[in-house]
Enzyme design. Structure first.
Site, PDB file in Angstrom:
ATOM      1  N   GLY A 281      -4.826  -8.373   5.722  1.00 40.82           N
ATOM      2  CA  GLY A 281      -4.844  -6.953   6.729  1.00 40.82           C
ATOM      3  C   GLY A 281      -5.086  -7.394   7.572  1.00 40.82           C
ATOM      4  N   HIS A 282      -5.782  -8.951   8.042  1.00 38.60           N
ATOM      5  CA  HIS A 282      -6.256  -9.050   9.923  1.00 38.60           C
ATOM      6  C   HIS A 282      -5.040  -8.492  10.660  1.00 38.60           C
ATOM      7  CE1 HIS A 282     -10.106 -10.999   7.221  1.00 38.60           C
ATOM      8  NE2 HIS A 282     -10.615 -10.294   8.472  1.00 38.60           N
TER       9      HIS A 282
ATOM     10  N   GLY B 103     -10.200  -2.078   9.302  1.00 36.28           N
ATOM     11  CA  GLY B 103      -9.780  -1.472   8.381  1.00 36.28           C
ATOM     12  C   GLY B 103     -10.508  -0.888   7.526  1.00 36.28           C
ATOM     13  N   GLU B 104      -9.477   0.761   6.713  1.00 31.38           N
ATOM     14  CA  GLU B 104     -10.098   0.895   5.586  1.00 31.38           C
ATOM     15  C   GLU B 104     -10.672   0.146   4.781  1.00 31.38           C
ATOM     16  OE1 GLU B 104      -7.485   4.254   5.606  1.00 31.38           O
ATOM     17  OE2 GLU B 104      -8.209   5.203   6.726  1.00 31.38           O
ATOM     18  N   LYS B 105     -10.555  -0.825   4.296  1.00 23.54           N
ATOM     19  CA  LYS B 105     -11.417  -1.079   3.061  1.00 23.54           C
ATOM     20  C   LYS B 105     -12.871  -1.565   3.369  1.00 23.54           C
ATOM     21  CE  LYS B 105     -11.474  -4.884   0.434  1.00 23.54           C
ATOM     22  NZ  LYS B 105     -12.712  -5.788   0.949  1.00 23.54           N
TER      23      LYS B 105
ATOM     24  N   GLN C 237     -18.430   0.733   7.125  1.00 23.12           N
ATOM     25  CA  GLN C 237     -18.374   0.235   8.052  1.00 23.12           C
ATOM     26  C   GLN C 237     -18.008   0.957   9.404  1.00 23.12           C
ATOM     27  OE1 GLN C 237     -18.081  -3.886   9.021  1.00 23.12           O
ATOM     28  NE2 GLN C 237     -16.197  -3.450   9.190  1.00 23.12           N
TER      29      GLN C 237
ATOM     30  N   ARG D 101     -13.097 -12.919   0.676  1.00 20.40           N
ATOM     31  CA  ARG D 101     -13.689 -13.099  -0.168  1.00 20.40           C
ATOM     32  C   ARG D 101     -12.723 -12.618  -1.119  1.00 20.40           C
ATOM     33  NH1 ARG D 101     -18.541 -10.267   2.831  1.00 20.40           N
ATOM     34  NH2 ARG D 101     -19.954 -11.332   3.007  1.00 20.40           N
TER      35      ARG D 101
HETATM   36  O1  PAF Z   1     -15.243  -6.432   8.946  1.00 19.56           O
HETATM   37  C1  PAF Z   1     -15.632  -7.395   8.974  1.00 19.56           C
HETATM   38  O2  PAF Z   1     -14.351  -8.679   9.903  1.00 19.56           O
HETATM   39  C2  PAF Z   1     -17.203  -7.317  10.196  1.00 19.56           C
HETATM   40  O3  PAF Z   1     -17.976  -5.953   9.773  1.00 19.56           O
HETATM   41  C3  PAF Z   1     -17.060  -6.960  11.755  1.00 19.56           C
HETATM   42  C4  PAF Z   1     -16.107  -5.844  11.710  1.00 19.56           C
HETATM   43  C5  PAF Z   1     -15.919  -7.996  12.386  1.00 19.56           C
HETATM   44  C6  PAF Z   1     -18.825  -7.469  12.072  1.00 19.56           C
HETATM   45  O4  PAF Z   1     -18.586  -8.389  12.533  1.00 19.56           O
END
Ligand code: PAF
Length: 291
Positions: free
Chosen positions: A48-49, A159-161, A165, A199
């Site tokens: 995903g990243h 990410g939209e996941k 956020q 996770r």
């Molecule tokens: O989505 C994440 O991994 C975190 O919430 C982020 C955006 C890197 C902020 O620490």
């Protein structure tokens, strides 16, 4: 404090650990006329990243990835101490993708002992995830605000996941006149629909069998909405379905306007179905567009 040139890690990826060193490197690229994309992460990188990084490479000449397990976004009973960490493994993955710079600040670099300021996004940051994880979005908004001001990227990729956020970060940037464009990227899923997440590593083999029910159920809620079901009744169906499938607890299933997060008024507006549910010690979140 190291304000000098980036060091090379074993993967051959340039790495900086201080804000002055980050700024020095980025200033050089900016002076060369290069556009900069930032991908903020907490490390333990999965596909995903890596999809965010690949996308970032299509948007800008230079891609900087930050790796920082942000303590202010963890509650007192959450998994900060055991959150997976693998800097050298992460660096190898990023080097293979052609990322240009890794920023790995220590906690004291991001939060010097004398620092006091926090960024809060009231309303949007208090509902759903914000209700179940008090302080979470203040931690996220604070660290993302700092990263954006440190790096001054043209674009930052999320990410939209973590859909809420994404909206909180967009709201914060608009409210604080931060000109970085915030780009959302679709969730990457396993073949059975489970959204990739650091996770997921906490799931036992048995829990892993149950976990895909989250995406299946959200898709079922969306299908019902498309057939004209009432959003509140459909969300209640989703909660019951998750428990039936083997989740131990459902924090919420909610149908929201995809831009304002108000209750979804119906097909005249874009919608999003979001859920958080727990199996054993693992809390999973996911969301699906009402399309
Ligand atoms: O989505 C994440 O991994 C975190 O919430 C982020 C955006 C890197 C902020 O620490």
């Amino acid at each position: 404090m190291n304000t000098g040139a980036p060091t090379m890690n074993t993967a051959g990826l340039a790495t900086v650990r201080s804000v002055p060193a980050l700024r020095k490197q980025l200033r050089r690229w900016r002076q060369d006329g290069d556009m900069l994309a930032l991908v903020p992460t907490m490390g333990a990188l999965h596909d995903g990243h890596l999809t965010l990084v690949r996308h970032a490479r299509t948007l800008a000449e230079r891609v900087c990835v930050s790796l920082f397990v942000n303590p202010t976004q963890f509650g007192p009973n959450e998994d900060l101490a055991v959150y997976p960490r693998d800097e050298s493994g992460d660096a190898a993955k990023l080097a293979a993708l052609g990322a240009d710079l890794l920023f790995v600040p220590a906690v004291e670099e991001m939060y010097p002992p004398e620092s006091l300021t926090r960024v809060t996004v009231p309303g949007l940051g208090d509902m759903l995830e914000g209700e179940y994880r008090p302080g979470f979005f203040t931690g996220v908004a604070t660290v993302v605000c700092k990263l954006l001001l440190q790096a001054l990227p043209d674009v930052a990729v999320f990410g939209e996941k973590d859909y809420q956020q994404l909206l909180v970060v967009r709201r914060m940037c608009a409210d604080l006149c931060i000109s970085t464009r915030i780009e959302g990227v679709s969730t990457v899923r396993e073949a059975d629909g489970l959204a990739l997440s650091s996770r997921n590593a906490y799931l036992s083999a048995e829990e892993r069998q149950v976990a895909p029910a989250l995406y299946r159920t959200l898709s079922g809620v969306v299908a019902g909405l498309r057939d004209g079901a009432d959003p509140i009744e459909r969300a209640a169906w989703g909660e019951a379905e998750l428990l039936r499938a083997g989740f131990d607890e459902v924090d919420y299933v909610a149908v929201r306007d995809a831009e304002t997060f108000a209750p979804w008024p119906g097909p005249s507006r874009p919608g999003r179905v979001l859920a958080a549910a727990r199996i054993g010690r693992t809390r999973l979140i996911d969301n699906v567009a009402v399309a």
